[in-house]
Design an enzyme around this catalytic site. Structure first.
Site, PDB file in Angstrom:
ATOM      1  N   HIS A 380       0.796  -1.224   0.000  1.00  0.00           N
ATOM      2  CA  HIS A 380       0.000   0.000   0.000  1.00  0.00           C
ATOM      3  C   HIS A 380       0.826   1.270   0.000  1.00  0.00           C
ATOM      4  O   HIS A 380       0.253   2.367  -0.019  1.00  0.00           O
ATOM      5  CB  HIS A 380      -0.923   0.044   1.227  1.00  0.00           C
ATOM      6  CG  HIS A 380      -2.116  -0.829   1.114  1.00  0.00           C
ATOM      7  ND1 HIS A 380      -3.297  -0.404   0.572  1.00  0.00           N
ATOM      8  CD2 HIS A 380      -2.314  -2.112   1.461  1.00  0.00           C
ATOM      9  CE1 HIS A 380      -4.178  -1.387   0.598  1.00  0.00           C
ATOM     10  NE2 HIS A 380      -3.606  -2.434   1.132  1.00  0.00           N
ATOM     11  N   LYS A 572      -9.484  13.697   3.707  1.00  0.00           N
ATOM     12  CA  LYS A 572      -8.544  12.563   3.753  1.00  0.00           C
ATOM     13  C   LYS A 572      -7.679  12.751   4.992  1.00  0.00           C
ATOM     14  O   LYS A 572      -7.716  13.821   5.611  1.00  0.00           O
ATOM     15  CB  LYS A 572      -7.675  12.531   2.497  1.00  0.00           C
ATOM     16  CG  LYS A 572      -7.073  13.907   2.137  1.00  0.00           C
ATOM     17  CD  LYS A 572      -6.319  13.913   0.816  1.00  0.00           C
ATOM     18  CE  LYS A 572      -7.192  13.885  -0.414  1.00  0.00           C
ATOM     19  NZ  LYS A 572      -7.147  12.607  -1.092  1.00  0.00           N
ATOM     20  N   ARG A 573      -6.917  11.749   5.373  1.00  0.00           N
ATOM     21  CA  ARG A 573      -6.013  11.942   6.501  1.00  0.00           C
ATOM     22  C   ARG A 573      -5.082  13.111   6.238  1.00  0.00           C
ATOM     23  O   ARG A 573      -4.737  13.420   5.092  1.00  0.00           O
ATOM     24  CB  ARG A 573      -5.187  10.667   6.736  1.00  0.00           C
ATOM     25  CG  ARG A 573      -5.948   9.580   7.459  1.00  0.00           C
ATOM     26  CD  ARG A 573      -6.485  10.028   8.802  1.00  0.00           C
ATOM     27  NE  ARG A 573      -5.442  10.130   9.783  1.00  0.00           N
ATOM     28  CZ  ARG A 573      -5.189   9.232  10.733  1.00  0.00           C
ATOM     29  NH1 ARG A 573      -5.964   8.169  10.863  1.00  0.00           N
ATOM     30  NH2 ARG A 573      -4.204   9.410  11.593  1.00  0.00           N
ATOM     31  N   LYS A 578      -0.038  14.408   1.164  1.00  0.00           N
ATOM     32  CA  LYS A 578      -1.344  14.707   0.578  1.00  0.00           C
ATOM     33  C   LYS A 578      -1.515  16.205   0.332  1.00  0.00           C
ATOM     34  O   LYS A 578      -2.429  16.623  -0.368  1.00  0.00           O
ATOM     35  CB  LYS A 578      -2.454  14.184   1.484  1.00  0.00           C
ATOM     36  CG  LYS A 578      -2.525  12.640   1.529  1.00  0.00           C
ATOM     37  CD  LYS A 578      -3.575  12.174   2.516  1.00  0.00           C
ATOM     38  CE  LYS A 578      -3.690  10.663   2.613  1.00  0.00           C
ATOM     39  NZ  LYS A 578      -4.412  10.041   1.485  1.00  0.00           N
ATOM     40  N   THR A 680      -8.739   6.478  -2.820  1.00  0.00           N
ATOM     41  CA  THR A 680     -10.070   5.990  -3.141  1.00  0.00           C
ATOM     42  C   THR A 680     -11.085   7.117  -2.940  1.00  0.00           C
ATOM     43  O   THR A 680     -12.170   7.083  -3.534  1.00  0.00           O
ATOM     44  CB  THR A 680     -10.480   4.801  -2.254  1.00  0.00           C
ATOM     45  OG1 THR A 680     -10.231   5.130  -0.879  1.00  0.00           O
ATOM     46  CG2 THR A 680      -9.701   3.549  -2.620  1.00  0.00           C
ATOM     47  N   LYS A 684     -14.688   8.154  -5.016  1.00  0.00           N
ATOM     48  CA  LYS A 684     -15.998   8.443  -4.415  1.00  0.00           C
ATOM     49  C   LYS A 684     -16.525   9.791  -4.895  1.00  0.00           C
ATOM     50  O   LYS A 684     -17.709   9.934  -5.224  1.00  0.00           O
ATOM     51  CB  LYS A 684     -15.888   8.490  -2.888  1.00  0.00           C
ATOM     52  CG  LYS A 684     -15.413   7.220  -2.225  1.00  0.00           C
ATOM     53  CD  LYS A 684     -15.056   7.504  -0.750  1.00  0.00           C
ATOM     54  CE  LYS A 684     -14.211   6.386  -0.170  1.00  0.00           C
ATOM     55  NZ  LYS A 684     -13.566   6.806   1.113  1.00  0.00           N
TER      56      LYS A 684
HETATM   57  C1  LIG Z   1     -12.314   6.910   1.437  1.00  0.00           C
HETATM   58  C2  LIG Z   1     -11.879   7.361   2.776  1.00  0.00           C
HETATM   59  C3  LIG Z   1     -10.526   7.639   3.016  1.00  0.00           C
HETATM   60  C4  LIG Z   1      -9.477   7.572   1.934  1.00  0.00           C
HETATM   61  O1  LIG Z   1      -9.412   8.836   1.294  1.00  0.00           O
HETATM   62  P1  LIG Z   1      -8.171   9.213   0.359  1.00  0.00           P
HETATM   63  O2  LIG Z   1      -8.560  10.544  -0.198  1.00  0.00           O
HETATM   64  O3  LIG Z   1      -8.103   8.171  -0.706  1.00  0.00           O
HETATM   65  O4  LIG Z   1      -6.969   9.255   1.217  1.00  0.00           O
HETATM   66  C5  LIG Z   1     -10.166   8.049   4.282  1.00  0.00           C
HETATM   67  N1  LIG Z   1     -11.067   8.183   5.273  1.00  0.00           N
HETATM   68  C6  LIG Z   1     -12.380   7.945   5.063  1.00  0.00           C
HETATM   69  C7  LIG Z   1     -13.324   8.134   6.194  1.00  0.00           C
HETATM   70  C8  LIG Z   1     -12.832   7.513   3.816  1.00  0.00           C
HETATM   71  O5  LIG Z   1     -14.128   7.259   3.646  1.00  0.00           O
END
Ligand SMILES: *Cc1c(COP(=O)(O)O)cnc(C)c1O
Length: 836
Positions: A380, A572-573, A578, A680, A684
Site C-alpha cells: 500500500h 482525507k487523513r 497529501k 479511493t 468516491k
Molecule cells: C475513502 C476514505 C478515506 C481515503 O481517502 P483518500 O482521499 O483516498 O486518502 C479516508 N477516510 C475515510 C473516512 C474515507 O471514507
C-alpha cells in the site's frame, strides 16, 4: 477425499427475493418485538436511540438467518474461500447500508413512518465502526461488501478494538483527541462466538528435543498465553444470496493460565493480568502511513495473526478433516487463500509455518510450499517511514520460535534464490535479506511477504509500476510474474446508492439496469451529458445536496456558506504528502488577491476540509491549526464579500464523508506525484459528480484516462519530474525567491495577522518549505496548481460546460467499482468460484 458429514440443508437457492418480499407489517412487528422484549421500551415513545436499536436488531434477525444459510451453502459446495487479513476496517455505520443491500430500505421506511419516525433520521443514530485510519481500512470494508455481493465465500479477519480511531474536536483551532466509544452500550451488529475462542502462546523459550529418528524438534515453551474471543459482524451482499462475516478478535487473559495465581491467593495479581491482556486489543493505533514500533503493537499484530491462522485451520479441519493427514495439505491449498492487507499481518506467514511444522507434523518443504500457495500480499505504500521493520531483539523475546523459522526461510532464500541469480554477491544478499543488519538488526516485514507470497500487488497501475521499478526491482528479476497490479475500487452501494438518494433515483429512472451492481452501465449517461434537460436535473440534485451540506456546516461549525459557491473539497487523513498545505497556501494567495482587488472576478468558493492528524504528527497538527486560523480570519472579513469561505469540519469519518461527497463540486487530489499509492476518495467524489483537480498520481491517472483530459484538471510535476528534481538537488528557496506570490504568502505566515498577538505560530509550515527542504515539492507545484484553479474557476462559470463535466465524471467511473477489483483478485490471485 474424506470429508466430515455434510450438514444437510434445505437452503433455498435464492433467498434474496425472500428478503425483498418482507412486508411493511412484518417489519413493524419485528421492530416492536425488539422494543418490547429486548429493550424493555414502551412502544411509540419518542426515543430515537431505542428505535434505532430495535430496527437494527430486527434487521439483524433477518441477516443472521441469511448468514446461516450462506454458511451451509458454502460448506456444501466446498468452494475455495478467501481470508482477508487486515488490522483495519473502516466500516462506518451499518443500518442504512444493510437495508439497501437487502432491498428493505423502502419498506422499513414505511414501517417506521407509521410509528412516527423518519428512517433517514434513525440511520444517523448509530456510532461509526471506525476500526481503521483511512484509505487502507476503508478499502477492506469495500472489498467485503463486494465479496458478498458477488457471492464469494470470504471471511474478513480483524481486531475487535475497544476504541477505534479517536474522535476529533477543535479547541481554539487545535486538534483535540478523545477516545472513540463505539460499543459503550454494545453494538447490535456483532455476535460473540465463545466456542471459537483461541489460546495464543507468546514469550518463553525453545527447547531442542532429539527425536527417536535422529532428527531434532523445536519445542516452544511459552511464557504466557492470551485468549482470543471472536465477534462476528455479518457482511450483507447487495441484492445477492450471500452474507459473509467479519471476525474481530478481542484479547482477554487466559483463565486457565491464571488458575495458579488464583489458587495461590493472589487474587488482585490475577486481575492485573486480566487488565494487561485486555490492553492488546484496547485501541487502534492512530498512525496512518507510519509504523508505531512499540512492543504492544507488535503483540497486537501477532495476537491477531495467531487467532486468525488458528481459526482458518480449525474451520478447514471442521469441514475437511484433520490437516495432519498428508492427503489434506493439497486440499488446504485448493480451498484456502489468505490475503495480507499491507505488511501489518505478516506474522501470519510465520504462524502458519510454525503451526504446520510443530503442531501438524508437516515437514519443512511441504509447509513452505503450502504457505507460498496460500499467501498473497498487497503493498500500500512506497513511503519509507511506513515500511515496517521490527527489531530482532523484540522478535526474539516475544516470538522466539517464529524468529527461528524466519532465519531458516532467510537462509534458504539467500543461499538458493539469491545465490542462483547473483552468485557470491554479498552486497545483494545484504540488500535482499529478511534481516537488515546494523547497530540494531531488524526484520524487514515486506521482504518476508514478497519472498513468501505467490502474488504481490500494488493498488493502482502507476503504484504497481513503481513497486517493480523502485521498491522491489531485484524481487521482480527473481520472480518476473510475482509482482502485479490490482487497481483499487469503492462500493457504489455505500458511495452512491445509499449516500446520494436523489442522484440514485435519477440514475434509476434513466438507466434501465441495476447500475449499483454493474456500474459500467452508467456510461449510458454519456449521451445525456450535453442534454440541457438532463443537465438541469443533474445539477438541481447537486444543488439540493449542497443545501443539505450547508445546514450541516452550520450545525457543526456555526459558519454560514452559500450553496451557490463552488464547494471545493479536500477530505482525507492529514499528511504532508497529501499536501493540504498546498491547498492552504493557494487559499492564502486568493485571499491576498481579493484584499488587493475586492472586485476580483471569481466565482465564490467554499473550501471544505476534513482530516484527522495522527496525535504524534506535529507538523500535521500545525497544518490543521493554521487552516483553522486562516479560516477564522477569512470567514469574518467583510471586505471580501463572501467570495471566499474556509470550513474545517471536525471529526472526519465515513459517516461525515457520506454527507460531504454528494455535495462536492470539486475534488482535491493533490498529492506529490509518486506518493499516493492509489487514493479511493478521488473515486468516491468523481462518482458523485465532482470534478477532480489533481496531480498525475495514484488512481488519478486512471481516472483521467476514463473521463478524458477535458473533464479533469491535471497540474504539477510528474513522477519522473519529481525524481529529476530530487536527483539535481531540489532547491525550494529558488521558488520563494523567484515567485513573488509565494514569497508574500509565506512571509504573511510569519506575522501575527492570522494569530493576533502571537506572531510565529504558523511559521513552522514556512520552515518546512524552506529550511526543511520542502520534501513534498509544494513550492515547485504551486504555480501550476494556481493556474489550474484559475482554469477551473473559468469552467465553472460556464454552467453547461460544468454540468457536462460533472455528468461525465459520474458516467465514466465504472472501472472503479470495487466489484471489478475483486474480480481481478479472483482471476489473478485467489481463483475462487461463486457459491449461490
Ligand atoms: C475513502 C476514505 C478515506 C481515503 O481517502 P483518500 O482521499 O483516498 O486518502 C479516508 N477516510 C475515510 C473516512 C474515507 O471514507
Amino acid at each position: 477425499m474424506v470429508t466430515k458429514t455434510k450438514t444437510s440443508t434445505n437452503t433455498q437457492s435464492s433467498t434474496k427475493n425472500k428478503t425483498q418480499s418482507i412486508t411493511v407489517a412484518e417489519i413493524s412487528q419485528r421492530i416492536e418485538h425488539h422494543l418490547k422484549f429486548t429493550l424493555d421500551e414502551q412502544i411509540n415513545v419518542d426515543q430515537k436511540p431505542a428505535y434505532w436499536r430495535a430496527t437494527s436488531l430486527a434487521l439483524n434477525d433477518i441477516i443472521v438467518e441469511k448468514l446461516q444459510n450462506t454458511k451451509a451453502r458454502q460448506q456444501q459446495s466446498e468452494v475455495k474461500s478467501v481470508n482477508y487479513l487486515s488490522l483495519e476496517y473502516l466500516m462506518g455505520r451499518l443500518l442504512s447500508n444493510n437495508l439497501h443491500n437487502l432491498g428493505l430500505y423502502t419498506n422499513t421506511e414505511k414501517a417506521l413512518k407509521t410509528m412516527g419516525f423518519e428512517l433517514a433520521d434513525l440511520c444517523e443514530q448509530g456510532a461509526d465502526l471506525a476500526l481503521g485510519n483511512g484509505g487502507l481500512g476503508r478499502l477492506a470494508a469495500c472489498f467485503l461488501d463486494s465479496l458478498a455481493t458477488l457471492d464469494y465465500s470470504a471471511m474478513g479477519y480483524g481486531v475487535h478494538y475497544q476504541h477505534g480511531l479517536f474522535k476529533q474536536s477543535f479547541a481554539d483551532g487545535q486538534q483535540i483527541e478523545t477516545p472513540d466509544m463505539w460499543r459503550e452500550f454494545g453494538s447490535p451488529w456483532e455476535i460473540c462466538r465463545p466456542e471459537s475462542s483461541q489460546t495464543i502462546p507468546l514469550y518463553g523459550h525453545i527447547e531442542e528435543v532429539a527425536q527417536a529418528n535422529g532428527t531434532i524438534k523445536s519445542v516452544w515453551h511459552a511464557g504466557k498465553t492470551l485468549k482470543g474471543v471472536p465477534w462476528d459482524v455479518p457482511i450483507v451482499g447487495y441484492n445477492s444470496d450471500t452474507v459473509n462475516a467479519l471476525r474481530l478478535w478481542e484479547c482477554r487473559a487466559d483463565n486457565a493460565f491464571d488458575w495458579d495465581t488464583f489458587n495461590h491467593g493472589d487474587y488482585l495479581q490475577a486481575h492485573q493480568q486480566q487488565v494487561a491482556a485486555e490492553t492488546v486489543s484496547k485501541v487502534l493505533y492512530p498512525n496512518d502511513e507510519h509504523e508505531a514500533g512499540k512492543e504492544l503493537r507488535f503483540v497486537q499484530q501477532y495476537f491477531f495473526c495467531a487467532c486468525s491462522v488458528q481459526d482458518i485451520i480449525a474451520r478447514f479441519e471442521n469441514q475437511y478433516g484433520a490437516l495432519a493427514e498428508q492427503s489434506h495439505w493439497q486440499t488446504f491449498c485448493e480451498k484456502v487463500a489468505i490475503q495480507l492487507n499491507d505488511t501489518h499481518p505478516t506474522i501470519a506467514i510465520l504462524e502458519l509455518m510454525r503451526t504446520l511444522i510443530d503442531n501438524h507434523n508437516v515437514d519443512w518443504d511441504n509447509a513452505w510450499a503450502i504457505c507460498q500457495k496460500v499467501f498473497a500480499y498487497t503493498n500500500h505504500t512506497l513511503l519509507p517511514e511506513a515500511l515496517e521493520k521490527w527489531s530482532v531483539a523484540l522478535f526474539q523475546r516475544v516470538l522466539p520460535r517464529h524468529l527461528s523459522i524466519l532465519y531458516r526461510i532467510n537462509e534458504a532464500f539467500l543461499n538458493d534464490d539469491v545465490n542462483a541469480l547473483w552468485p557470491n554477491n554479498d552486497d545483494m544478499r545484504a540488500r535482499l535479506s529478511l534481516i537488515e543488519e546494523g547497530h540494531e538488526p531488524k526484520v524487514r516485514m515486506a521482504h518476508l511477504c514478497v519472498v513468501t507470497a505467490h502474488r504481490v500487488n500494488g493498488v493502482a497501475q502507476i503504484h504497481s509500476d513503481l513497486v517493480k521499478q523502485d521498491l522491489f526491482p531485484e524481487f521482480d528479476q527473481l520472480w518476473p510474474t510475482k509482482l502485479t497490479n490490482v487497481t483499487n475500487g469503492i462500493t457504489p452501494r455505500r458511495w452512491l446508492k445509499a449516500c446520494n438518494p436523489l442522484l440514485a433515483n435519477l440514475l434509476d429512472s434513466t438507466i434501465n439496469a441495476d447500475w449499483a451492481k454493474d456500474l459500467n452501465r452508467l456510461s449510458e449517461l454519456k449521451h445525456l451529458a450535453d442534454n440541457a434537460d438532463f443537465q438541469q436535473q443533474f445539477m438541481a440534485i447537486k444543488q439540493q445536496n449542497k443545501i443539505a451540506l450547508t445546514k450541516e456546516i452550520k450545525k457543526l461549525t456555526g459558519i454560514t456558506v452559500s450553496p451557490d459557491a463552488i464547494f471545493d473539497v479536500q477530505i482525507k487523513r492529514l499528511h504532508e504528502y497529501k499536501r493540504q498545505h498546498l491547498n492552504l497556501l493557494h487559499i492564502i494567495s486568493l485571499y491576498r488577491q481579493l484584499l488587493a482587488n475586492p472586485e476580483l472576478d471569481m466565482q465564490p468558493r467554499v473550501f471544505i476540509f476534513g482530516a484527522k492528524a495522527a496525535p504524534g504528527y506535529k507538523l500535521a497538527k500545525e497544518i490543521i491549526y493554521a487552516t483553522n486560523k486562516v479560516a477564522e480570519k477569512i470567514n469574518n472579513d467583510i471586505r471580501i464579500q463572501d467570495k471566499l469561505k474556509v470550513v474545517f469540519l471536525p471529526n472526519y469519518r465515513v459517516s461525515l464523508a457520506e454527507k460531504i461527497i454528494p455535495a462536492a463540486d470539486v475534488s482535491e487530489q493533490i498529492s506529490t506525484a509518486g506518493k499516493e499509492a492509489s487514493g479511493t476518495g478521488n473515486m468516491k467524489l468523481a462518482l458523485n459528480g465532482a470534478v477532480t483537480i489533481g496531480t498525475l498520481d495514484g488512481a488519478n491517472i486512471e481516472i483521467a484516462e476514463e473521463v478524458g483530459d477535458d473533464n479533469i484538471f491535471i497540474f504539477g510535476l510528474t513522477v519522473d519530474e519529481v525524481k529529476a528534481l530530487d536527483a539535481q538537488d531540489y532547491n525550494s528557496y529558488q521558488y520563494y525567491q523567484n515567485n513573488a506570490e509565494i514569497r508574500a504568502c509565506l512571509d504573511w505566515l510569519d506575522t501575527d495577522y492570522f494569530t493576533p498577538g502571537n506572531p510565529g505560530e504558523l511559521s513552522s509550515i514556512k520552515e518546512s518549505f524552506l529550511a526543511g527542504g520542502d520534501p513534498y515539492k509544494v513550492l515547485a507545484d504551486f504555480q501550476s496548481y494556481a493556474d489550474a484553479q484559475l482554469a477551473l474557476d473559468k469552467a465553472y462559470r460556464n454552467p453547461s460546460q460544468w454540468a457536462k463535466m460533472a455528468i461525465l465524471n459520474t458516467a465514466l467511473m465504472g472501472k472503479f467499482n470495487s466489484d471489478r477489483s475483486i474480480e481481478d483478485y479472483v482471476q489473478n490471485i485467489w481463483h475462487l468460484t461463486v457459491s449461490k
